[in-house]
Design a protein around this motif. Structure first.
Motif, PDB file in Angstrom:
ATOM      1  N   ASN A 162      -2.143   5.017   9.726  1.00 19.13           N
ATOM      2  CA  ASN A 162      -2.048   3.615   9.707  1.00 19.13           C
ATOM      3  C   ASN A 162      -1.048   2.985   8.297  1.00 19.13           C
ATOM      4  N   LEU A 163      -1.389   3.733   7.085  1.00 15.47           N
ATOM      5  CA  LEU A 163      -0.555   3.355   6.211  1.00 15.47           C
ATOM      6  C   LEU A 163       0.813   3.718   6.024  1.00 15.47           C
ATOM      7  N   LYS A 164       1.038   4.849   6.877  1.00 19.77           N
ATOM      8  CA  LYS A 164       2.380   4.977   7.067  1.00 19.77           C
ATOM      9  C   LYS A 164       3.036   4.159   7.886  1.00 19.77           C
ATOM     10  N   GLU A 165       2.516   3.479   9.016  1.00 19.52           N
ATOM     11  CA  GLU A 165       2.929   2.587   9.951  1.00 19.52           C
ATOM     12  C   GLU A 165       3.296   1.304   9.177  1.00 19.52           C
ATOM     13  N   CYS A 166       2.586   0.841   8.073  1.00 21.84           N
ATOM     14  CA  CYS A 166       2.404  -0.532   7.313  1.00 21.84           C
ATOM     15  C   CYS A 166       3.535  -0.312   6.165  1.00 21.84           C
ATOM     16  N   VAL A 167       3.577   0.776   5.830  1.00 24.25           N
ATOM     17  CA  VAL A 167       4.903   1.142   4.722  1.00 24.25           C
ATOM     18  C   VAL A 167       6.106   1.129   5.314  1.00 24.25           C
ATOM     19  N   ARG A 168       6.238   1.947   6.473  1.00 19.83           N
ATOM     20  CA  ARG A 168       7.524   1.816   7.204  1.00 19.83           C
ATOM     21  C   ARG A 168       8.081   0.528   7.570  1.00 19.83           C
ATOM     22  N   ALA A 169       6.997  -0.285   7.988  1.00 22.67           N
ATOM     23  CA  ALA A 169       7.235  -1.635   8.612  1.00 22.67           C
ATOM     24  C   ALA A 169       7.913  -2.593   7.403  1.00 22.67           C
ATOM     25  N   ALA A 213       9.208  -1.521   4.634  1.00 23.66           N
ATOM     26  CA  ALA A 213      10.266  -1.040   4.112  1.00 23.66           C
ATOM     27  C   ALA A 213      11.409  -1.583   5.162  1.00 23.66           C
ATOM     28  N   LYS A 214      11.300  -1.497   6.537  1.00 24.32           N
ATOM     29  CA  LYS A 214      12.131  -2.082   7.495  1.00 24.32           C
ATOM     30  C   LYS A 214      12.339  -3.571   7.259  1.00 24.32           C
ATOM     31  N   MET A 215      11.149  -4.419   6.893  1.00 21.43           N
ATOM     32  CA  MET A 215      11.419  -5.718   6.961  1.00 21.43           C
ATOM     33  C   MET A 215      12.257  -6.288   5.523  1.00 21.43           C
ATOM     34  N   ALA A 216      12.157  -5.279   4.648  1.00 21.29           N
ATOM     35  CA  ALA A 216      13.165  -5.362   3.463  1.00 21.29           C
ATOM     36  C   ALA A 216      14.569  -5.584   3.678  1.00 21.29           C
ATOM     37  N   PHE A 221      12.245 -10.226  12.756  1.00 21.32           N
ATOM     38  CA  PHE A 221      10.924 -10.210  12.721  1.00 21.32           C
ATOM     39  C   PHE A 221      10.448  -8.650  12.547  1.00 21.32           C
ATOM     40  N   VAL A 222       9.399  -8.495  11.751  1.00 22.35           N
ATOM     41  CA  VAL A 222       8.738  -7.131  11.728  1.00 22.35           C
ATOM     42  C   VAL A 222       7.237  -7.211  11.475  1.00 22.35           C
ATOM     43  N   HIS A 223       6.712  -6.837  12.447  1.00 22.99           N
ATOM     44  CA  HIS A 223       5.168  -6.757  12.514  1.00 22.99           C
ATOM     45  C   HIS A 223       4.586  -5.512  11.518  1.00 22.99           C
ATOM     46  N   ILE A 224       3.686  -6.023  10.655  1.00 24.35           N
ATOM     47  CA  ILE A 224       3.077  -4.964   9.891  1.00 24.35           C
ATOM     48  C   ILE A 224       1.555  -4.905  10.268  1.00 24.35           C
ATOM     49  N   PRO A 225       1.105  -3.767  10.712  1.00 20.71           N
ATOM     50  CA  PRO A 225      -0.205  -3.829  11.246  1.00 20.71           C
ATOM     51  C   PRO A 225      -1.158  -3.367  10.062  1.00 20.71           C
ATOM     52  N   TRP A 226      -1.526  -4.120   9.068  1.00 20.75           N
ATOM     53  CA  TRP A 226      -2.063  -3.982   8.228  1.00 20.75           C
ATOM     54  C   TRP A 226      -3.729  -4.047   8.403  1.00 20.75           C
ATOM     55  N   ARG A 227      -4.088  -4.732   9.551  1.00 21.21           N
ATOM     56  CA  ARG A 227      -5.473  -4.960   9.806  1.00 21.21           C
ATOM     57  C   ARG A 227      -6.021  -3.791  10.882  1.00 21.21           C
ATOM     58  N   SER A 228      -5.214  -2.884  10.904  1.00 20.64           N
ATOM     59  CA  SER A 228      -5.788  -1.660  11.657  1.00 20.64           C
ATOM     60  C   SER A 228      -6.659  -0.626  11.106  1.00 20.64           C
ATOM     61  N   ASN A 229      -6.786  -0.687   9.761  1.00 24.14           N
ATOM     62  CA  ASN A 229      -7.691   0.354   9.022  1.00 24.14           C
ATOM     63  C   ASN A 229      -8.089  -0.435   7.622  1.00 24.14           C
ATOM     64  N   LYS A 239      -3.725  -5.381   1.392  1.00 20.16           N
ATOM     65  CA  LYS A 239      -3.235  -6.638   2.272  1.00 20.16           C
ATOM     66  C   LYS A 239      -2.217  -7.313   1.263  1.00 20.16           C
ATOM     67  N   PRO A 240      -2.288  -7.484   0.008  1.00 23.17           N
ATOM     68  CA  PRO A 240      -1.459  -8.157  -0.906  1.00 23.17           C
ATOM     69  C   PRO A 240       0.106  -7.700  -0.990  1.00 23.17           C
ATOM     70  N   ILE A 241       0.097  -6.426  -0.376  1.00 19.65           N
ATOM     71  CA  ILE A 241       1.481  -5.623  -0.361  1.00 19.65           C
ATOM     72  C   ILE A 241       1.685  -5.962   0.966  1.00 19.65           C
ATOM     73  N   PHE A 242       1.134  -6.019   2.134  1.00 21.47           N
ATOM     74  CA  PHE A 242       1.752  -5.870   3.349  1.00 21.47           C
ATOM     75  C   PHE A 242       1.718  -7.106   4.029  1.00 21.47           C
TER      76      PHE A 242
END
Length: 669
Positions: free
Chosen positions: A355-362, A364-367, A372-380, A387-390
């Protein structure tokens, strides 16, 4: 096919010869590159990519004495096992650093073919690469200091440093050194930032300013073991069967306003010594267990959070520095002897890491994109704590540093490739320069210098008019109590209203709203204090006004970004649907969408049955289904639906005519 650690040890001499030959050929064409700036000059040299949202670093440690002989053994059933056992197992490198900045690691992965043992050399890229000869101080200087992480959090931003890698690869060793060095430097850096703010408002001399006078530091330390969160600062004497302390589980969830704030012990610290003592206390409570790869492996994620509140700017956002030592990842060969509880912990840890991998990759992609890029930070729970990062709706500037650790041994190369493959995609290439965006009055990113000055002037004018009106109301009230009446307040003459600041100093020539939007809140307040003129506004009043104005600018930028993403998302959905399915083959001019949906509800499953039956019949007869058959079928069902509606309406009309009294009662109600 990749080989196991046991089989790799069996053929170690062959792999070492192949590796030596590869090194010789590589050095003939590509010499090893070092860091762009020598370590001695690092602090005086600005870093070009310091503003990147996600920075990726690789690190490998040196081998420990006798480590290879103790942990790796040959296969006793192999044909050449006798020769291997006769010779001691010595270290053979599985990682080569070919470039330090930008970072490039080569992982040497053993394999077996029909012709014998082989090596595959896989390159992985990052922003930085630290070889086994790089010490902790240089790692800290090139990651935390060079990327201005302390200044970021002291200015109301959010900084996060994560250590990831195989168990036994040196994550905890790195993170503990980073934590202690942060404790060493944080208060000195806070003192410097505080001095600038105090001097900007014409306060005491710099030598009289202490960090505790400007900033308030609160520290929490959380341990996440699988799905269970506990407080490492909680004192307890109860232990479990493995000898680990038993603590109260902490709930990790969002509150009413969307913040994730677990009920942890928050300690106020005032000095580096207090922070050092707190870190040592918390780390001594962390859970560890023996594994095949590490006698004291960390089985949990540990999150040290330092929250920083600026007392001079009480309305500004609190800065946060989050230091995360992730649980060690393991392959099946290293975890097959675990008990049931340990296997469940490993499974939950792997889920959280994915889950962390998906959030960090999203992130980085958003930057790197405007879409629009969805960041699934609620998954875990782990990503919820970050959350303050994502959170893409957050106004706070943020920066994340990923330090991926790999074992230096060739027997661990297979796992090293997994670690590097996990972290390498986080590295983003700065977006290519584009032409100027079209002007949008609601998007500050498109404003030029003149428009920015005009907007700032309007904001300070509104504040000055508000203060002028408030002063008049006070005088009018006093006059009324004295039995007098003041003349109505007339608007000021052009150019006569005292704004209290020189707007040209806040936004000098060449700067635009986009540049101001990149400033931290304390930096903008400092500019306003330095641009203060006259006595129209007190220092405290100006600080509140500056925080309010920069907050409005942040809101306009955030709203424009969200609007842009929504427009892109809508156009993307429409494009995908049109490309995949085309336009609906029905004559929409005869009935609208609401009527069409109502008809489908009326028919129920018979709608699809009728369409499918008609489709098979028209196709069997070889007639045009799309342009003729489908419209006729739908039109027939729509006509029957309209006839049904007309009949129902006629019944209602007959009922109303035959029962006028009931109708009148209904209308009365």
């Amino acid at each position: 096919m990749a080989t196991s650690a046991t089989l790799t040890t069996t053929h170690l001499s062959t792999f070492r010869n192949i590796l030596d030959e590869w090194h010789q050929n590589r050095l003939k064409t590509t010499p090893t590159k070092g860091f762009l700036v020598p370590f001695e000059e690092l602090q005086q040299s600005p870093k070009k990519d310091a503003l990147k949202d996600v920075i990726v670093a690789f690190r490998t440690r040196p081998p420990l004495p006798n480590e290879a002989a103790e942990k790796f053994h040959a296969d006793p059933d192999a044909q050449d096992a006798a020769e291997t056992e006769a010779a001691p197992v010595e270290f053979c490198s599985g990682i080569t650093v070919t470039s330090a900045e930008p970072g490039v690691f080569f992982a040497h992965v053993p394999g077996m073919k029909w012709s014998g043992p082989t090596l595959t050399h896989k390159p992985y890229e990052a922003d930085l690469a630290f070889g086994p000869d790089i010490g902790n101080e240089e790692v800290y200087q090139r990651t935390v200091v060079a990327n201005d992480m302390l200044s970021l959090v002291l200015s109301g931003g959010v900084g996060c440093i994560l250590a990831y890698g195989q168990t036994g690869s040196g994550k905890t060793y790195t993170m503990e050194s980073v934590e202690h060095r942060v404790a060493r430097d944080l208060f000195d850096q806070a003192r410097m930032v505080g001095k600038r703010l105090v001097l900007a408002q014409g306060g005491a001399e710099a030598s009289d300013t202490e960090a505790g006078d400007i900033f308030e530091f609160n520290v929490t330390f959380l341990e996440l073991l699988g799905k269970h969160a506990t407080d490492l600062l909680e004192s307890t004497e109860e232990v479990d069967a493995q000898g680990n302390p038993v603590r109260t589980e902490i709930a990790v969830r969002e509150d009413k306003v969307g913040n994730v704030r677990p009920n942890l012990i928050s300690s106020v610290i005032r000095t580096s010594e207090e922070l050092e003592e707190l870190i040592n206390k918390a780390l001594s409570h962390r859970r560890t267990s023996a594994t095949l790869r590490n006698a004291a492996s960390s089985r949990s994620h540990a999150l040290l959070t330092i929250s920083i509140k600026n007392k001079l700017l009480p309305y500004a956002d609190e800065g946060q520095l989050i230091l995360v030592d992730l649980a060690g990842s393991e392959r099946h060969e290293d975890s097959k002897d675990h008990d049931k509880q340990r296997m469940e912990e490993a499974r939950d840890n792997n889920k959280s890491l994915m889950n962390l991998k998906e959030c960090v990759r999203a992130k980085a992609k958003m930057a790197a994109e405007d879409g629009f890029v969805h960041i699934p930070w609620r998954s875990n729970k782990l990503t919820m704590l970050l959350k303050p990062i994502f959170d893409i709706e957050s106004r706070q500037p943020s920066r994340a540093m990923i330090i991926a650790h790999v074992s230096p041994h060739i027997q661990d190369s297979v796992h090293s490739t997994n670690t590097l493959s996990y972290a390498a995609p986080f590295k983003t290439i700065p977006p290519k320069p584009r032409g100027p965006a079209p002007y949008d009055a609601e998007d500050p990113r498109t404003w030029d210098h003149a428009k920015t000055v005009e907007w700032l002037t309007a904001q300070f004018t509104a504040q000055a008019m508000k203060s002028r009106q408030a002063d008049y109301n006070v005088r009018a009230r006093s006059a009324q109590l004295a039995g007098k009446k003041l003349k109505p307040l007339e608007p000021p003459a052009p150019g006569q209203l005292d704004l209290g600041v020189d707007v040209a100093k806040i936004c000098p020539e060449g700067e635009r709203a986009k540049n101001l939007g990149m400033l931290y809140t304390p930096q903008f307040v400092q500019r306003c204090l330095e641009a203060r003129v006259g006595e129209a506004m007190t220092v405290d009043k100006l600080k509140m006004v500056a925080v309010e104005i920069i907050g409005k600018l942040f809101y306009l930028i955030l709203t424009a970004k969200t609007k842009k993403r929504n427009e892109i998302m809508k156009s993307r959905k429409k494009l995908v649907v049109d490309d995949a399915y085309g336009d609906a083959p029905r004559r929409e001019e005869e009935y609208d969408e609401d009527e069409f949906l109502e008809a489908q509800i009326f028919w129920g499953t018979d709608w699809q049955k009728t369409v499918i039956a008609a489709y098979e019949q028209w196709k069997a007869e070889g007639r045009d289904w799309t342009n003729v058959g489908y419209p006729q079928t739908v039109e027939s069902m729509m006509m029957k639906f309209r006839e049904h509606k007309a009949a129902e309406a006629a019944k209602e009309e007959v009922y109303d005519e035959g029962n006028p009294e009931g109708k009148e009662k209904e209308e009365a109600v």
